[in-house]
Design an enzyme around this catalytic site. Structure first.
Site, mmCIF file in Angstrom:
data_model
loop_
_atom_site.group_PDB
_atom_site.id
_atom_site.type_symbol
_atom_site.label_atom_id
_atom_site.label_comp_id
_atom_site.label_asym_id
_atom_site.label_seq_id
_atom_site.Cartn_x
_atom_site.Cartn_y
_atom_site.Cartn_z
ATOM 1 C CG ASP A 40 -68.222 -21.217 -0.617
ATOM 2 O OD1 ASP A 40 -68.430 -20.842 0.565
ATOM 3 O OD2 ASP A 40 -69.143 -21.573 -1.381
ATOM 4 C CB SER A 130 -76.053 -28.138 -4.184
ATOM 5 O OG SER A 130 -75.100 -27.564 -3.382
ATOM 6 C CG ASP A 176 -73.452 -25.083 -3.056
ATOM 7 O OD1 ASP A 176 -72.412 -25.650 -2.656
ATOM 8 O OD2 ASP A 176 -74.305 -24.598 -2.293
HETATM 9 C C1 GLA Z 1 -73.830 -23.739 1.320
HETATM 10 C C2 GLA Z 1 -73.447 -22.595 0.394
HETATM 11 C C3 GLA Z 1 -72.029 -22.786 -0.151
HETATM 12 C C4 GLA Z 1 -71.031 -23.063 0.974
HETATM 13 C C5 GLA Z 1 -71.557 -24.147 1.913
HETATM 14 C C6 GLA Z 1 -70.680 -24.336 3.112
HETATM 15 O O1 GLA Z 1 -73.920 -24.928 0.604
HETATM 16 O O2 GLA Z 1 -74.347 -22.523 -0.689
HETATM 17 O O3 GLA Z 1 -71.654 -21.661 -0.910
HETATM 18 O O4 GLA Z 1 -70.739 -21.881 1.670
HETATM 19 O O5 GLA Z 1 -72.867 -23.877 2.361
HETATM 20 O O6 GLA Z 1 -69.435 -24.811 2.739
#
Ligand code: GLA
Length: 389
Positions: A40, A130, A176
């Site tokens: 991302d 998340s 997320d």
């Molecule tokens: C965490 C970050 C996301 C993403 C993931 C890895 O969850 O919050 O933005 O970068 O790691 O894909």
């Protein structure tokens, strides 16, 4: 517990503590990323789905300028004074997430009234599902009700991401918060992190299920690893003379290999190959081509382990167990999900064998690591919602 059950439990607890019922209740889900890890912040594609695990926020108006927030258990409490300029609490303080979102609403020029709030979450904390985005998005959804100002979904996700950057000190990408806002029941979200265009890919084939295994480990030593990975990707892009690794291909990365350190080269190789795998996996889901999607998940895990180096022995153990069960035992694929260094794996499995597969994974994982894992299945769930207000 269903969202309705969670909400009535929260209402009862709210009434007990604050002596009146909540006027507003909002909810936001956690997520599992099916594929597209660490892409991302490189403007690539990600392919997450919201899960049936939620953070709920209930609130009622209060006189004065204070916001009182606590969880249902009463283990976490905070008071935020809106008459003072908001600033982040020490790193690691849980209320930095809601506070960052309050600050985001203030930055829109909205004046916030005092209120009493209570939260309840079924998203495991620190499990890579998340929980922080769910808390931010639940807070933002609650504040939309309180202020009467409905945000555009992209603006809302970005406001929550900014809260995480500025208040929690985590330089996360946009995945997320986007999925917690925009998730749709029975769909996986293909998000182009460059254009921010989204496509909802239907996932209604009931012959397969997504099984999440929480390794129940979190390697805290690795706090700075995420920012370091971001910096290494930026370095690779700089060497290639492009704005982000989204603009690279396997050929351009290979061509620049002599100019890169081995580590930076491998980081770039992961990103470029992962972006490609993500697009293919979305096509695979559209075509219900589960063996292909499963293979892409295994390949993603191998790349995260060897090139990106964000896995850990416990995550690898679950993936190895899944590989051993194999197609014959009903497992199509498995990979770590989220930032890494612990947390969860996600497996694509035959839905008629979820129970047996869960038991096999739990037993073998505990035997191998001495740790009891937590497993659950989730259908793709809806994004943030208003329950009362
Ligand atoms: C965490 C970050 C996301 C993403 C993931 C890895 O969850 O919050 O933005 O970068 O790691 O894909």
């Amino acid at each position: 517990m269903t969202l309705n059950e969670l909400s009535s439990h929260l209402s009862q607890e709210f009434q007990k503590v604050y002596g009146r019922p909540p006027a507003w209740i909002a909810a936001a889900p956690g997520r599992v990323n099916v594929i597209g890890e660490h892409t991302d912040y490189n403007e690539g594609f990600v392919f997450p789905m919201a899960i049936e695990r939620y953070t709920l926020m209930a609130a009622a108006p209060a006189t004065g300028t204070q916001v009182r927030i606590r969880d249902v258990q009463g283990t976490h409490t905070a008071t935020i004074d809106l008459s003072q300029p908001l600033k982040p609490a020490p790193k690691g303080s849980w209320h930095n997430y809601p506070m960052g979102v309050l600050a985001g609403f203030q930055a829109l020029g909205l004046s916030l009234p005092g209120f009493d709030a209570m939260l309840h979450s079924t998203v495991p904390i620190g499990g890579g599902l998340s929980s922080s985005a769910a808390l931010e998005v639940a807070t933002a959804t609650l504040l939309e009700l309180i202020t009467g100002r409905k945000l555009d979904p992209v603006e809302k996700a970005l406001l929550c991401q900014k809260a995480e950057h500025d208040y929690a000190g985590m330089p996360c990408g946009i995945m997320d918060q986007f999925i917690s806002v925009m998730g749709r029941k029975d769909h996986i979200l293909l998000l182009d992190c460059r254009s921010r265009e989204t496509q909802l890919v239907p996932m209604s084939d009931s012959s397969v299920a997504l099984l999440v295994t929480n390794t129940n480990v979190k390697h805290e030593l690795t706090g700075g690893e995420y920012a370091q990975r971001r910096a290494q990707c930026e370095e690779a892009a700089r060497i290639l003379g492009i704005p982000s690794l989204r603009h690279a291909t396997a050929e351009t990365v290979n061509g620049a290999m002599p100019k890169m350190s081995d580590v930076v080269y491998r980081r770039a190789r992961h990103i470029v190959s992962e972006i490609e795998r993500t697009v293919h996996a979305a096509e695979g889901v559209r075509a219900s081509n589960w063996p292909t999607v499963g293979q892409l998940m295994y390949a993603s895990h191998a790349s995260l382990k060897d090139d990106y180096e964000v896995s850990c022995p416990e995550l690898d153990a679950v993936v190895d167990i899944a590989l051993n069960i194999g197609l014959k035992g009903g497992v199509y694929g498995c990979r770590m999900t989220g930032g890494g260094f612990g947390g969860c794996t996600v497996a694509l499995v035959d839905s008629s064998r979820v129970q047996a597969i869960s038991e096999q994974i739990a037993t073998a994982y505990e035997k191998k690591t001495g740790i009891k894992p937590t497993l659950f299945e989730s259908r793709p769930a809806a994004g943030a919602s208003v329950i009362k207000g």
